[in-house]
Design a protein around this motif. Structure first.
Motif, short mmCIF file in Angstrom:
data_model
loop_
_atom_site.label_atom_id
_atom_site.label_comp_id
_atom_site.label_asym_id
_atom_site.label_seq_id
_atom_site.Cartn_x
_atom_site.Cartn_y
_atom_site.Cartn_z
N ASN A 66 -10.82 4.70 1.90
CA ASN A 66 -10.98 3.26 1.89
C ASN A 66 -11.41 2.73 0.53
N HIS A 97 -2.41 -0.59 7.24
CA HIS A 97 -2.15 -0.61 5.80
C HIS A 97 -0.66 -0.67 5.49
N SER A 138 0.28 -4.54 5.19
CA SER A 138 -0.66 -5.37 4.42
C SER A 138 -0.22 -5.39 2.96
N CYS A 157 0.84 -1.19 0.00
CA CYS A 157 0.00 0.00 0.00
C CYS A 157 0.87 1.25 0.00
N VAL A 198 -10.14 -2.06 2.91
CA VAL A 198 -8.72 -1.75 3.06
C VAL A 198 -8.50 -0.27 2.75
N ARG A 229 -2.23 -9.64 5.90
CA ARG A 229 -1.91 -8.58 6.85
C ARG A 229 -1.02 -9.16 7.94
N TYR A 237 -4.83 -11.73 -0.04
CA TYR A 237 -4.59 -10.55 0.80
C TYR A 237 -3.99 -11.03 2.10
#
Length: 283
Positions: free
Chosen positions: A253, A169, A172, A102, A272, A185, A183
């Motif tokens: 988001n 974020h 992640s 991110c 996210v 995290r 995905y």
């Protein structure tokens, strides 16, 4: 800077040294006024002075906590075409997986990196609040404790919201391997490697920050989770995104739906931070 290249101020004030110093001064003034009010004989200005100091302290603290958890100016109306031009592109790792991190937003980074700072500033207020409650009896005694417990709960929820909004974020990533999208995290990464334990807190924090932005770490953990491991201590969330669809996006988001794999057509929802290279992730 926003997506149109214009400067944009953050809704969260990172440099709050003035209000922090003011709070410390007010804490001391509050303590002094408590001593005056409870002394015998109490000076004539003690009661109104106490009320003024108490009011200023409470208002300053409310402003400070609000400034910490207030939504940033990145919020905006949903826009399907909203994409940040400077988001990290997908990185091809040694295992053949492509990893997208991110965007590292500056907003709130200092606060999310040092949550102890928040507790350090606000804790004296709670201590003085308890001390102050001993001078009240009857309904006022219970009222102060109800307010005290409510403020603790509210503050904890606020900190959790802050960490969710500004910190997660950074650790992640979306990962694509063999045509499948995942995905992941990370949680608190175990930075003790081999027989050498990292004891210095500053060094440990630096290693955690570097590892959570290392694409090879995500790729390696994915290989473990797709292999012999059903879970891993470093991973707090892992989702296989079958048939992913971006349902909505705003400046803060992005909401993604995916086939939950239950066989009944139900879809899961993943929310996210909107700071990924969406055109190349969701294809």
């Amino acid at each position: 800077m926003d997506i149109n290249g214009k400067n944009r101020k953050s809704g969260t004030k990172l440099d709050m040294r003035f209000i922090e110093i003011a709070l410390v001064v007010l804490y001391i003034a509050w303590f002094v006024m408590i001593l005056m009010v409870t002394s015998y004989p109490a000076p004539g200005f003690a009661a109104p002075g106490y009320a003024i100091v108490f009011g200023l302290t409470l208002l300053s603290l409310i402003y400070y906590v609000y400034s910490l958890i207030a939504p940033a100016k990145e919020d905006g109306k949903p826009d399907e075409n909203l994409n940040y031009p400077d988001v990290p592109k997908g990185v091809l790792t040694k295992t053949g997986a492509r990893v997208w991190l991110c965007k590292d937003f500056k907003t709130g980074r200092e606060l999310s990196a040092h949550p102890r700072k928040i507790f350090t500033v606000v804790l004296p207020f709670f201590c003085l609040f308890i001390f102050n409650s001993f001078f009240f009896r009857g309904i006022f005694f219970y009222l102060f404790y109800v307010l005290y417990i409510g403020m603790i709960l509210g503050f904890c929820i606020g900190v959790a919201y802050l960490m969710e909004k500004y910190n997660w974020h950074l650790q992640s990533a979306f990962i694509r391997l063999d045509g499948k999208l995942y995905y992941m995290r990370l949680g608190y990464i175990n930075v003790n490697r081999g027989d050498v334990a990292v004891e210095v807190e500053g060094v440990k924090s630096a290693l955690v920050r570097s590892t959570r932005r290392d694409t090879e770490s995500y790729s390696y953990l994915l290989s473990l989770l797709l292999g012999e491991y059903e879970s891993h201590a470093d991973v707090v969330k892992f989702i296989r995104l079958n048939d992913p669809v971006i349902e909505s996006k705003d400046r803060l988001n992005a909401v993604i739906s995916y086939d939950a794999g239950s066989g009944d057509g139900s879809r899961g929802i993943l929310k996210v931070r909107n700071g990924y290279d969406w055109p190349n992730i969701i294809v």
